[in-house]
Design a protein around this motif. Structure first.
Motif, short mmCIF file in Angstrom:
data_model
loop_
_atom_site.label_atom_id
_atom_site.label_comp_id
_atom_site.label_asym_id
_atom_site.label_seq_id
_atom_site.Cartn_x
_atom_site.Cartn_y
_atom_site.Cartn_z
N GLU A 199 0.82 -1.20 0.00
CA GLU A 199 0.00 0.00 0.00
C GLU A 199 0.86 1.26 0.00
O GLU A 199 0.53 2.24 -0.66
N GLU A 200 1.96 1.20 0.74
CA GLU A 200 2.87 2.35 0.79
C GLU A 200 3.42 2.66 -0.61
O GLU A 200 3.50 3.82 -1.02
N GLU A 202 1.99 1.85 -3.41
CA GLU A 202 0.87 2.34 -4.22
C GLU A 202 0.63 3.83 -3.95
O GLU A 202 0.44 4.62 -4.89
N ILE A 203 0.68 4.20 -2.67
CA ILE A 203 0.45 5.60 -2.30
C ILE A 203 1.53 6.50 -2.91
O ILE A 203 1.23 7.54 -3.49
N LEU A 204 2.77 6.07 -2.80
CA LEU A 204 3.87 6.86 -3.37
C LEU A 204 3.66 7.05 -4.87
O LEU A 204 3.86 8.13 -5.41
N SER A 205 3.24 5.96 -5.50
CA SER A 205 3.01 6.04 -6.94
C SER A 205 1.86 7.00 -7.25
O SER A 205 1.94 7.79 -8.19
N LEU A 206 0.81 6.95 -6.44
CA LEU A 206 -0.36 7.80 -6.69
C LEU A 206 -0.07 9.29 -6.48
O LEU A 206 -0.72 10.13 -7.11
N VAL A 207 0.87 9.60 -5.59
CA VAL A 207 1.16 11.03 -5.38
C VAL A 207 2.24 11.52 -6.35
O VAL A 207 2.75 12.62 -6.21
N GLY A 208 2.56 10.69 -7.33
CA GLY A 208 3.44 11.16 -8.41
C GLY A 208 4.91 10.85 -8.23
O GLY A 208 5.75 11.48 -8.88
N ALA A 209 5.23 9.90 -7.34
CA ALA A 209 6.65 9.55 -7.18
C ALA A 209 7.12 8.75 -8.39
O ALA A 209 6.39 7.90 -8.89
N THR A 210 8.33 9.03 -8.82
CA THR A 210 8.89 8.26 -9.93
C THR A 210 9.35 6.90 -9.39
O THR A 210 9.48 6.72 -8.17
N ARG A 211 9.62 5.98 -10.30
CA ARG A 211 10.09 4.66 -9.86
C ARG A 211 11.39 4.75 -9.09
O ARG A 211 11.61 4.05 -8.12
N PHE A 213 12.41 7.18 -7.27
CA PHE A 213 12.11 7.72 -5.94
C PHE A 213 11.57 6.61 -5.03
O PHE A 213 12.02 6.46 -3.89
N PHE A 295 1.95 -3.20 -10.30
CA PHE A 295 1.01 -2.19 -9.85
C PHE A 295 0.63 -1.25 -10.99
O PHE A 295 -0.53 -0.84 -11.10
N GLN A 296 1.60 -0.91 -11.82
CA GLN A 296 1.34 0.09 -12.86
C GLN A 296 0.98 -0.52 -14.20
O GLN A 296 0.86 0.17 -15.18
N ALA B 87 4.25 9.91 -13.90
CA ALA B 87 4.44 10.42 -12.53
C ALA B 87 4.15 11.92 -12.50
O ALA B 87 3.48 12.41 -11.59
N ARG B 90 0.41 12.59 -12.66
CA ARG B 90 -0.31 12.39 -11.39
C ARG B 90 -0.12 13.58 -10.45
O ARG B 90 -0.99 13.88 -9.64
N ARG B 91 1.04 14.24 -10.57
CA ARG B 91 1.30 15.36 -9.67
C ARG B 91 0.41 16.57 -9.98
O ARG B 91 0.23 17.43 -9.14
N LEU B 103 -0.51 6.95 4.83
CA LEU B 103 0.48 6.13 5.54
C LEU B 103 0.13 6.18 7.03
O LEU B 103 0.37 7.18 7.71
N VAL B 118 8.15 14.30 -2.77
CA VAL B 118 8.33 13.60 -4.04
C VAL B 118 8.76 14.58 -5.13
O VAL B 118 9.57 14.26 -5.99
#
Lengths: 297, 239
Positions: A199-200, A202-211, A213, A295-296, B87, B90-91, B103, B118
């Motif tokens: 889930e963590e 997934e959340i990082l991915s959803l807020v726009g984190a790159t792979r 990151f 996930f993606q 990415a 999404r931002r 979290l 991020v």
């Protein structure tokens, strides 16, 4: 930027999931300790065999009852041989002292065995280029009158060469096997840890984190877990080595082994720990990349 | 609800063209869907459970890829974006989820700051921006509390604060009031309406007719794997 996020995040992840972290460290330590012990055994066998092979000294055991003149004549004959670099006559008392030095034993105990137990010997070395001729030279001197026996490394090695070879082959095989299982264990432990924290990710991915990151924290985690496992394994191997060595004083042969036994050199140990950390990072990276792809997708 | 601008002058923010999506070779959830979302508009996305509301968001967020069709944001086909561009995409969207996607072991502040981290925000800039977002949802005083100890409504407020990270021009909310009591649901929706008043294009997925009645807006209904714009009366008639 990745590490400024990745390091604190990894430390927090390890602290929060301390049970899983401890499990992973222990599993890795056990696996690495096994690997370390086999590598150490292998190193010692190689060290012994090289140390023995590099010893080109030939010892002529002289018959009892020879007088000083006869012993000197034999010494001169040996010295005149064109392949002999140097030769010395060793008296029983000097022989006893050398033996005591070599074995690290109490000289008084050896003296109790009696100087009469040792014969006069002539020890000599060949020039480096002629090491391959140790056997033929030694056998030639065996025929001399006044010589009772000839002892040289090559002769002893013939008896243990096969043993060394087998240990090397089997050791190499097990090292390969344990390296593969180490990778599988690290990779599996990382996957379990990652799935628990899906889930963590997934959340990082959803807020726009790159792979890159997202991977950063997990790679640092994998490195730290593998490094801790490596340090713990080093401790286990060192303690085992010390316990084994301290128990090796019960006879002359084991005392000799004790003197020559080696532990990992510091630079080798540092390189091994770095390699463990690197393998931890690579395993984490592969596992998290696969998870992100799932996930993606 | 603020009055939408005259439709003739409104630009298209998002367009779905011939969009089909199915899972594991089953019947499509969405079948040849086409639709235009006007800039600065507020839409409800509704339909029965399993109709495909979440799928629409997953497609718009590029968590899923359509089987066929295109999705355009400001005219750009986002189905062709690279991983790194996804990415970035999404931002620029603020999104909240029914299950919050927070979290739990982190503090409110850390959750709200996550998208900013991020994006490379650090130090005073990060703190100032995070505080601004927390102020918008009234959680500044509770910033150090762990998310795990919050109620559902409070978690949704944190989720909204996090979604405001980059002052989004597009905001999606997937059943944002689904787990909340009426008071908290109305507070959450009021916050979302504030965003719309500031010019944000908003899509809220809900099957709460009470909510739709209370805050009227354009409504998109997913029915029979198609997307239709309906008036509330039609929606009620359709069950």
């Amino acid at each position: 930027m990745y590490l400024r996020y990745g390091i604190p995040r990894a430390l927090r992840g390890l602290r929060t999931n301390w049970r899983s972290t401890a499990n992973n460290v222990l599993i890795l330590a056990a696996s690495l300790a096994m690997l370390g012990m086999i590598v150490l055994l292998y190193l010692n066998v190689v060290h012994f065999s090289e140390s023995w092979l590099s010893n080109t000294t030939i010892s002529l055991f002289l018959k009892p009852g020879l007088d000083d003149g006869q012993r000197q004549a034999l010494l001169d004959q040996v010295r005149r041989h064109p392949l002999v670099k140097r030769a010395t006559l060793v008296s029983p008392s000097k022989g006893l002292k050398d033996l005591a030095d070599k074995l690290g034993a109490d000289p008084s105990l050896l003296a109790a065995a009696g100087q009469e137990g040792l014969p006069y010997t002539i020890d000599f070395d060949l020039f480096v280029d002629y090491r391959s001729k140790v056997g033929s030279v030694a056998e030639r001197f065996r025929a001399l009158p006044g010589v009772q026996d000839v002892v040289y490394t090559e002769r002893l090695l013939d008896q243990v060469r096969l043993f060394f070879l087998m240990v090397k082959i089997i050791g190499g095989f097990f090292i390969g096997l344990i390296l593969i299982s180490f990778y599988l264990i690290v990779s599996h432990a990382t996957k379990l840890s990652l799935y628990a924290r899906r889930e963590e990710i997934e959340i990082l991915s959803l807020v726009g984190a790159t792979r890159h990151f997202i991977r950063s924290a997990f790679i640092v985690e994998g490195m730290l877990v593998a490094l801790c496992g490596g340090v713990l394994a080093t401790g286990i191997v060192w303690i085992s080595h010390q316990l084994l060595i301290s128990g090796l004083s019960f006879n002359a042969v084991t005392a000799s082994i004790k003197q020559q036994a080696v532990f990992f050199p510091l630079d080798g140990l540092a390189a091994a720990l770095c390699a463990a950390a690197l393998l931890g990072a690579v395993s984490s990276s592969i596992a998290v990349t696969r998870l992100l792809r799932d996930f993606q997708s | 609800m603020g009055q939408p601008a005259s439709r003739e002058n409104v630009a298209t923010k998002i367009s779905l063209e011939g969009l089909t999506k199915s899972y594991l070779g089953m019947l499509p959830v969405l079948d040849d869907v086409s639709c235009q979302i006007d800039e600065g508009e507020f839409y409800y996305l509704t339909g029965v459970s399993g109709a495909g509301k979440t799928t629409v968001f997953r497609l718009l967020m590029l968590i899923e890829r359509p089987d066929t069709g295109t999705i355009r944001f400001d005219g750009e086909d986002i189905t062709r974006l690279t991983i790194a561009e996804q990415a970035r995409h999404r931002r620029r969207i603020g999104m909240v989820f029914q299950d919050y996607k927070l979290l739990a072991s982190d503090s409110i502040e850390e959750n709200v700051a996550l998208p900013l981290r991020v994006a490379g925000y650090r130090g005073a800039r990060l703190r100032a921006k995070t505080e601004q977002q927390l102020e918008q949802v009234g959680l500044v005083q509770r910033r150090r509390e762990r998310v795990a100890g919050l109620s559902g409504g409070e978690k949704q407020l944190v989720s909204i604060a996090r979604a405001l990270a980059f002052d989004p021009k597009v905001f999606f909310a997937d059943e944002p009031t689904g787990n909340l009591d009426h008071t908290m649901a109305y507070r959450v929706l009021e916050l979302i309406r504030d965003l719309h008043r500031q010019g944000c294009t908003v899509i809220v997925a809900t099957h709460d007719l009470g909510l739709i009645r209370a805050f009227r807006a354009r409504t998109l209904l997913i029915k029979d794997r198609k997307l239709h714009e309906v008036r509330l009366a039609e929606h009620r008639a359709s069950g």
